[in-house]
Design a protein around this motif. Structure first.
Motif, PDB file in Angstrom:
ATOM      1  N   ILE A   1       9.998   7.840  -6.638  1.00  0.00           N
ATOM      2  CA  ILE A   1       9.831   9.373  -6.502  1.00  0.00           C
ATOM      3  C   ILE A   1      10.781   9.884  -7.676  1.00  0.00           C
ATOM      4  CG2 ILE A   1      10.539  11.275  -5.149  1.00  0.00           C
ATOM      5  CD1 ILE A   1      10.082   9.162  -2.665  1.00  0.00           C
ATOM      6  N   ILE A   2      11.787   9.471  -7.842  1.00  0.00           N
ATOM      7  CA  ILE A   2      12.721  10.098  -9.035  1.00  0.00           C
ATOM      8  C   ILE A   2      12.027   9.984 -10.550  1.00  0.00           C
ATOM      9  CG2 ILE A   2      14.769  10.108 -10.125  1.00  0.00           C
ATOM     10  CD1 ILE A   2      14.978  11.325  -7.341  1.00  0.00           C
ATOM     11  N   SER A   3      11.326   8.962 -10.693  1.00  0.00           N
ATOM     12  CA  SER A   3      10.653   8.651 -12.038  1.00  0.00           C
ATOM     13  C   SER A   3       9.431   9.561 -12.023  1.00  0.00           C
ATOM     14  CB  SER A   3      10.470   7.087 -12.102  1.00  0.00           C
ATOM     15  OG  SER A   3      11.539   6.284 -12.124  1.00  0.00           O
ATOM     16  N   ALA A   4       8.616   9.654 -11.043  1.00  0.00           N
ATOM     17  CA  ALA A   4       7.543  10.529 -11.023  1.00  0.00           C
ATOM     18  C   ALA A   4       7.864  11.860 -11.235  1.00  0.00           C
ATOM     19  CB  ALA A   4       6.714  10.153  -9.709  1.00  0.00           C
TER      20      ALA A   4
ATOM     21  N   ALA B   1       0.914  -1.058   0.148  1.00  0.00           N
ATOM     22  CA  ALA B   1      -0.020  -0.068  -0.160  1.00  0.00           C
ATOM     23  C   ALA B   1       0.851   1.262  -0.234  1.00  0.00           C
ATOM     24  CB  ALA B   1      -1.074   0.077   1.284  1.00  0.00           C
ATOM     25  N   VAL B   2       2.245   1.217   0.299  1.00  0.00           N
ATOM     26  CA  VAL B   2       3.046   2.390   0.396  1.00  0.00           C
ATOM     27  C   VAL B   2       3.296   2.941  -0.943  1.00  0.00           C
ATOM     28  CG1 VAL B   2       5.529   3.177   0.372  1.00  0.00           C
ATOM     29  CG2 VAL B   2       4.659   1.449   2.178  1.00  0.00           C
ATOM     30  N   PHE B   3       2.849   2.137  -2.112  1.00  0.00           N
ATOM     31  CA  PHE B   3       2.892   2.554  -3.375  1.00  0.00           C
ATOM     32  C   PHE B   3       1.617   2.799  -3.793  1.00  0.00           C
ATOM     33  CE2 PHE B   3       6.685  -0.129  -2.968  1.00  0.00           C
ATOM     34  CZ  PHE B   3       7.705   0.683  -3.327  1.00  0.00           C
ATOM     35  N   ASP B   4       0.503   2.514  -3.429  1.00  0.00           N
ATOM     36  CA  ASP B   4      -0.489   3.063  -3.724  1.00  0.00           C
ATOM     37  C   ASP B   4      -0.626   4.342  -3.089  1.00  0.00           C
ATOM     38  OD1 ASP B   4      -1.758   0.650  -4.705  1.00  0.00           O
ATOM     39  OD2 ASP B   4      -2.401  -0.138  -3.137  1.00  0.00           O
ATOM     40  N   VAL B   5      -0.134   4.648  -2.104  1.00  0.00           N
ATOM     41  CA  VAL B   5      -0.017   5.985  -1.510  1.00  0.00           C
ATOM     42  C   VAL B   5       0.714   6.881  -2.321  1.00  0.00           C
ATOM     43  CG1 VAL B   5       0.366   7.308   0.720  1.00  0.00           C
ATOM     44  CG2 VAL B   5      -0.544   5.371   1.069  1.00  0.00           C
TER      45      VAL B   5
ATOM     46  N   LEU C   1      13.345   1.007  -4.209  1.00  0.00           N
ATOM     47  CA  LEU C   1      12.005   1.094  -5.173  1.00  0.00           C
ATOM     48  C   LEU C   1      11.658   2.327  -4.820  1.00  0.00           C
ATOM     49  CD1 LEU C   1      10.956  -2.643  -4.922  1.00  0.00           C
ATOM     50  CD2 LEU C   1      12.130  -1.515  -6.462  1.00  0.00           C
ATOM     51  N   MET C   2      11.069   2.810  -3.677  1.00  0.00           N
ATOM     52  CA  MET C   2      10.615   4.069  -2.934  1.00  0.00           C
ATOM     53  C   MET C   2      11.212   5.335  -3.616  1.00  0.00           C
ATOM     54  SD  MET C   2       9.856   3.247   1.045  1.00  0.00           S
ATOM     55  CE  MET C   2       9.250   4.744   1.184  1.00  0.00           C
TER      56      MET C   2
ATOM     57  N   SER D   1       4.555   4.351  -9.783  1.00  0.00           N
ATOM     58  CA  SER D   1       4.258   3.870  -8.381  1.00  0.00           C
ATOM     59  C   SER D   1       3.676   2.397  -8.838  1.00  0.00           C
ATOM     60  CB  SER D   1       3.096   4.356  -7.701  1.00  0.00           C
ATOM     61  OG  SER D   1       1.705   4.627  -8.510  1.00  0.00           O
ATOM     62  N   LYS D   2       3.100   2.288  -9.871  1.00  0.00           N
ATOM     63  CA  LYS D   2       2.700   0.781 -10.314  1.00  0.00           C
ATOM     64  C   LYS D   2       4.002  -0.093 -10.712  1.00  0.00           C
ATOM     65  CE  LYS D   2      -1.728   1.249  -9.722  1.00  0.00           C
ATOM     66  NZ  LYS D   2      -2.255   0.527  -8.428  1.00  0.00           N
ATOM     67  N   ARG D   3       4.653   0.516 -11.355  1.00  0.00           N
ATOM     68  CA  ARG D   3       5.983  -0.202 -11.827  1.00  0.00           C
ATOM     69  C   ARG D   3       6.903  -0.615 -10.563  1.00  0.00           C
ATOM     70  NH1 ARG D   3       6.052   1.440 -17.171  1.00  0.00           N
ATOM     71  NH2 ARG D   3       5.551   3.564 -17.541  1.00  0.00           N
ATOM     72  N   ALA D   4       6.734   0.176  -9.662  1.00  0.00           N
ATOM     73  CA  ALA D   4       7.693   0.046  -8.516  1.00  0.00           C
ATOM     74  C   ALA D   4       7.134  -1.174  -7.612  1.00  0.00           C
ATOM     75  CB  ALA D   4       7.877   1.175  -7.541  1.00  0.00           C
ATOM     76  N   GLN D   5       5.561  -0.903  -7.364  1.00  0.00           N
ATOM     77  CA  GLN D   5       4.760  -2.009  -6.674  1.00  0.00           C
ATOM     78  C   GLN D   5       4.772  -3.434  -7.395  1.00  0.00           C
ATOM     79  OE1 GLN D   5       0.356  -1.793  -6.895  1.00  0.00           O
ATOM     80  NE2 GLN D   5       0.778  -1.338  -4.613  1.00  0.00           N
ATOM     81  N   GLN D   6       5.137  -3.295  -8.532  1.00  0.00           N
ATOM     82  CA  GLN D   6       5.017  -4.811  -9.294  1.00  0.00           C
ATOM     83  C   GLN D   6       6.796  -5.285  -8.881  1.00  0.00           C
ATOM     84  OE1 GLN D   6       2.992  -7.122 -11.100  1.00  0.00           O
ATOM     85  NE2 GLN D   6       4.738  -8.209 -10.559  1.00  0.00           N
ATOM     86  N   MET D   7       7.592  -4.598  -8.989  1.00  0.00           N
ATOM     87  CA  MET D   7       8.921  -5.242  -8.492  1.00  0.00           C
ATOM     88  C   MET D   7       8.577  -5.463  -7.192  1.00  0.00           C
ATOM     89  SD  MET D   7      11.695  -2.863 -10.655  1.00  0.00           S
ATOM     90  CE  MET D   7      10.935  -1.226 -10.580  1.00  0.00           C
TER      91      MET D   7
END
Length: 205
Positions: free
Chosen positions: A177-180, A103-107, A172-173, A188-194
């Motif tokens: 952030i840098i990618s965003a 959920a960190v990546f959903d936030v 990943l976090m 966030s979705k890419r990071a959540q998959q990893m």
């Protein structure tokens, strides 16, 4: 503060300073907005004094130097961003430790979509000031506290090598952030998959 900044939504939640209106709080609120949006070096003491509506004597009585104010700002940022936004909201959204981690990546996804998305202050200050500067060192400390929160969730989830897991998860976090910041709306979705793969890896160790 420019006219555009004055008219834009504030980054500091109203609840963070609810019922507080003394000079220290006005200075901190002003610093939070200016430092979060523009960094440290671009914001001068005179601007901070003018924008917070206090006298120079009052400012220096509470904050003997600009660095002292930045340290107070970083402490407030840790509470408002790390604890109240990221950790508390991730815990609220998940029913298990693993769900709370993901959920960190959903936030993050919700945060990345905000018009006032300002990236990670601790990363920004570290890069701006350098790891040898006291403010850079303080930022490293707050980044470490983020890993501590992740490690605690990893331990709750029963993952193997939770400290190592937290360091990988934090990559990943920070990377998302840098990618965003670059404009990747799916960061966030890419990071959540990893992140899912990382959880499975630390279950199988």
């Amino acid at each position: 503060m420019t006219a555009n900044e004055a008219a834009s939504p504030t980054l500091l939640p109203a609840a963070a300073m609810a019922g507080r209106d003394d000079p220290v709080d006005r200075i901190l609120s002003t610093a939070y907005e200016l430092f979060s949006r523009r960094g440290i070096r671009d914001v001068g003491v005179n601007e901070l004094i003018d924008s917070s509506g206090v006298s120079k004597a009052t400012f220096y009585r509470h904050f003997p130097s600009k660095d002292a104010l930045v340290l107070a700002f970083l402490e407030l940022r840790d509470q408002v961003w790390t604890v109240d936004l990221i950790v508390a909201e991730a815990r609220r959204r998940g029913t298990t430790a693993e769900e709370r981690l993901l959920a960190v990546f959903d936030v993050f996804g919700d945060w990345f979509k905000r018009e006032d998305f300002e990236a990670c202050t601790f990363i920004n200050v570290l890069l701006e000031m350098g790891p040898g500067h006291p403010l850079g060192m303080a930022s490293i400390g707050y980044l470490s506290r983020i890993r501590d929160h992740i490690q605690a969730l990893a331990e709750e989830a029963g993952l193997n090598r939770p400290e190592e897991f937290a360091r990988s998860w934090h990559i990943l976090m920070k990377g998302s952030i840098i990618s965003a910041t670059e404009g990747d709306i799916l960061a966030s979705k890419r990071a959540q998959q990893m992140a899912r793969w990382l959880i499975e890896h630390h279950r199988s160790l």
